[in-house]
Scaffold this active site. Structure first.
Site, PDB file in Angstrom:
ATOM      1  N   HIS A 199       4.675  -6.405 -11.226  1.00  0.00           N
ATOM      2  CA  HIS A 199       4.792  -5.992  -9.826  1.00  0.00           C
ATOM      3  C   HIS A 199       4.210  -6.994  -8.842  1.00  0.00           C
ATOM      4  O   HIS A 199       4.682  -7.107  -7.713  1.00  0.00           O
ATOM      5  CB  HIS A 199       4.092  -4.640  -9.654  1.00  0.00           C
ATOM      6  CG  HIS A 199       4.163  -4.096  -8.265  1.00  0.00           C
ATOM      7  ND1 HIS A 199       5.347  -3.729  -7.670  1.00  0.00           N
ATOM      8  CD2 HIS A 199       3.195  -3.857  -7.340  1.00  0.00           C
ATOM      9  CE1 HIS A 199       5.109  -3.269  -6.446  1.00  0.00           C
ATOM     10  NE2 HIS A 199       3.810  -3.352  -6.226  1.00  0.00           N
ATOM     11  N   GLY A 214       0.841  -1.186   0.000  1.00  0.00           N
ATOM     12  CA  GLY A 214       0.000   0.000   0.000  1.00  0.00           C
ATOM     13  C   GLY A 214       0.884   1.246   0.000  1.00  0.00           C
ATOM     14  O   GLY A 214       1.510   1.560  -0.999  1.00  0.00           O
ATOM     15  N   SER A 225       6.651  -4.323  -2.162  1.00  0.00           N
ATOM     16  CA  SER A 225       6.141  -3.026  -2.554  1.00  0.00           C
ATOM     17  C   SER A 225       6.299  -2.053  -1.376  1.00  0.00           C
ATOM     18  O   SER A 225       7.410  -1.918  -0.856  1.00  0.00           O
ATOM     19  CB  SER A 225       4.689  -3.162  -3.020  1.00  0.00           C
ATOM     20  OG  SER A 225       4.236  -2.007  -3.666  1.00  0.00           O
TER      21      SER A 225
END
Length: 318
Positions: A296, A42, A110
């Site tokens: 990703h 996030g 991420s």
């Protein structure tokens, strides 16, 4: 190597970490196994039972938690006292609350790689290993490539047009700021529209092959609101840290002794491989793996295989 079977948590609870925030914690696998904490992306993404599948449940005590304002944590979408330093402190509070010994394994992709690096650099003596995927260090150049353009916009022009459509042309000089304004405003309709468009942009570009089912996740109002609000809050504030902080030699020196694996999709256009390469150059002691046919997402086959391979290897660390 494939993912382990889906399992349910053996314990779920909330930990009050401040006067405002209650963090949702779930534990899976072997209660006496080697502790590992999964740091979700996030920011604002939250966890799912499936995230526990990257760890051998016979060997690991698997800890999943939803960061402030995310997932099941309360209050939802809250930006109050929600910064990188607060989240670093929360991870330590969770470790202490669960009575985990001096060290645990840390896994993040991420934004989860950002927070894992930040946590490791703040508490290097608490880390048994690092498994990092889709490296993101929240530098301005990384944010501009994806959210401002030119960059990912050149590869996904159709989705880009949807992303910019909700922002008036005169405000498009700073897309993150323009979105943040709408996502923190009082007009619920505008906020919902912005949350959906922001989230669809990331969902559409996360995989090598566009997945309509994944994009549809942006149509879940609760998820889209938390995801977009919290992401834009962190990004408009540059992650609450100086640009390039996580890649500085003096900070990498703090974690150089930690066994680390870096897994990066070659065609990742959300967190492009240049950042993983910069980390690799600063941190050559870490194992660096480029997946030649991945974007990703953590669930692409080559990426999944290497992540499970890494956690299997670290499960046998003395």
């Amino acid at each position: 190597m494939s993912l382990y079977p889906v399992i349910k948590p053996y314990k779920t609870e909330f930990l009050k970490v401040s006067d405002v925030h209650n963090i949702s914690i779930s534990q899976y696998g072997n209660p006496t196994g080697k502790p590992v904490v999964f740091v979700h992306g996030g920011p604002g993404g939250g966890c799912d039972d499936k995230d526990a599948r990257r760890f051998n449940p016979d060997k690991y005590r698997i800890v999943l938690f939803d960061q402030r304002g995310s997932g099941k944590s309360t209050p939802p979408s809250s930006l109050v006292d929600n910064t990188t330093q607060h989240l670093i402190d929360d991870i330590e509070k969770i470790r202490e609350h669960l009575q985990i010994g001096d060290k645990w394994h840390v896994f993040g992709g991420s934004w989860g790689s950002t927070l894992s690096l930040a946590y490791a650099q703040a508490h290097p003596d608490r880390i048994k290993s690092l498994t990092l995927r889709g490296i993101f260090t929240l530098r301005k150049c990384e944010l501009d490539f994806f959210y401002q353009g030119p960059g990912t916009s050149f590869l996904f022009p159709d989705q880009w047009d949807e992303y910019i459509a909700v922002i008036p042309e005169e405000e498009r000089g700073d897309m993150v700021k323009a979105y943040y304004k709408r996502l923190t405003g009082t007009d619920e309709k505008v906020r919902a529209e912005a949350g959906r468009a922001w989230s669809r942009w990331e969902m559409a570009t996360s995989r090598l092959h566009v997945d309509p089912e994944y994009i549809a996740r942006a149509d879940e109002p609760g998820f889209a609101d938390a995801f977009a609000r919290i992401e834009s809050h962190y990004f408009v504030n540059a992650g609450f840290m100086p640009d390039g902080e996580l890649l500085k030699k003096e900070n990498i020196d703090k974690i150089r002794h930690i066994p680390t694996v870096i897994v990066q999709g070659r065609y990742d256009v959300v967190c492009p491989a240049t950042t993983a390469w910069e980390l690799h150059k600063q941190f050559p002691e870490a194992e660096f793996i480029i997946i030649p046919d991945a974007g990703h997402s953590a669930i692409e086959a080559g990426t999944e295989k290497e992540l499970v391979k890494a956690t299997d290897k670290f499960a046998d660390l003395a």
